[in-house]
Design a protein around this motif. Sequence first.
Motif, mmCIF file in Angstrom:
data_model
loop_
_atom_site.group_PDB
_atom_site.id
_atom_site.type_symbol
_atom_site.label_atom_id
_atom_site.label_comp_id
_atom_site.label_asym_id
_atom_site.label_seq_id
_atom_site.Cartn_x
_atom_site.Cartn_y
_atom_site.Cartn_z
ATOM 1 N N MET A 141 0.132 3.559 -2.848
ATOM 2 C CA MET A 141 -1.277 3.768 -3.180
ATOM 3 C C MET A 141 -1.777 5.091 -2.604
ATOM 4 O O MET A 141 -1.181 5.651 -1.683
ATOM 5 C CB MET A 141 -2.132 2.638 -2.603
ATOM 6 C CG MET A 141 -1.904 1.284 -3.209
ATOM 7 S SD MET A 141 -3.031 0.057 -2.451
ATOM 8 C CE MET A 141 -2.490 -1.436 -3.278
ATOM 9 N N THR A 148 0.802 -1.224 0.000
ATOM 10 C CA THR A 148 0.000 0.000 0.000
ATOM 11 C C THR A 148 0.833 1.272 0.000
ATOM 12 O O THR A 148 0.281 2.361 -0.125
ATOM 13 C CB THR A 148 -0.941 0.043 1.226
ATOM 14 O OG1 THR A 148 -0.163 0.061 2.440
ATOM 15 C CG2 THR A 148 -1.876 -1.148 1.240
ATOM 16 N N ASP A 191 -7.225 3.951 -1.734
ATOM 17 C CA ASP A 191 -6.908 2.624 -2.258
ATOM 18 C C ASP A 191 -6.170 1.790 -1.217
ATOM 19 O O ASP A 191 -6.393 0.578 -1.101
ATOM 20 C CB ASP A 191 -6.061 2.739 -3.526
ATOM 21 C CG ASP A 191 -6.843 3.274 -4.714
ATOM 22 O OD1 ASP A 191 -8.092 3.280 -4.645
ATOM 23 O OD2 ASP A 191 -6.204 3.703 -5.695
#
Length: 266
Positions: free
Chosen positions: A226, A223, A230
Motif C-alpha cells: 500500500m 500493508t 493507505d
Amino acid sequence: MAGTEHLTVRREGATLILTLNRPEAKNALSLPMLVGLHDGWMEADADDTVRSIVLTGAGGTFCAGMDLKALAGKGMEGERYRERLRADPDLHWKAMLRHHRPRKPVIAAVEGHCVAGGTEILQGTDIRVAAAGATFGLFEVARGLFPIGGSTVRLPRQIPRAHALEMLLTGRPYSAAEAARIGLVGHVVPDGTALTKALEIADRINACGPLAVEAVKASVYETVEMTETDGLAAELKRGWPVFDTADAKEGARAFAEKRPPVYRRE
C-alpha cells in the motif's frame, strides 16, 4: 495432531513444531510431506492454544527442494495421498506457503541444505534462524527450470533487488553468512542449535498478547504494497480494536503489578 510419514508434528508449550522428516532424501519434497505441511498449517490456524509455529528439518537438513525423480515422471512416494490433491488442487501451494499465510508467526530453523524449494518455502516464513553451515540458493535456472514457488515475486520484496536477481539468475549456493548479509535470514548460530534458537524466539512471542501478535503480523503483510497513507489507515483499522480487548487491559495491569501477564485471547 496432523502428521504423515514425511512430516512430524509435536507441541512444545504453545509452539507447534513441524519437522520435514525425509532425511535419507535430504528432506526433498514428497507428496506425504506436502500433505503433512498443509495439515500442520491448518491445525495451527484452528487451534487458539498454538501461538507460534517452528518449521525445521530432520537429520541436519532443512529441505533440498522438489524430488526431481518424481518431477521426471518416475513416481512419487505416498500415492494414497493423491486423492487429497484431487480434492484440493491448490494443496501443494498452500503447503509451501505460496497460497496460504498462517495467522500465527512462523519461525524457520535451518540446518544444512535449504535450497530450491527449501529456499522458496523459507520465503513464506516470518523469522529465520540459520546454522552456520547452512546452504541456501535457488538452483532452478541451472537445471533449466523456473522457481515457481513464488521466488520471482517474493524475493525482490524481501531482500535488495540486485541480490535477489543474482540469486535467481545465477543458481549458485549461498552460505549462511552471506544469506544473513543480504537479509534472507535474521540469525546465524552454531551448527546444531538452530532449533534451540528458534524455540527461544517462539517463547518470547508466546509470552506476548496473542491477539496483538496476530494483528501485528496481519498488518505488516496487508500493508506492504500500500501507499504510506493507505497503509497507515489500514493499520489503525487493524490496531485500534486490540486496545479494547481484555488482553490489552491485562497487559497494562500486569505491568503495573510487576507480574507476568496472563493472556486469554479476550
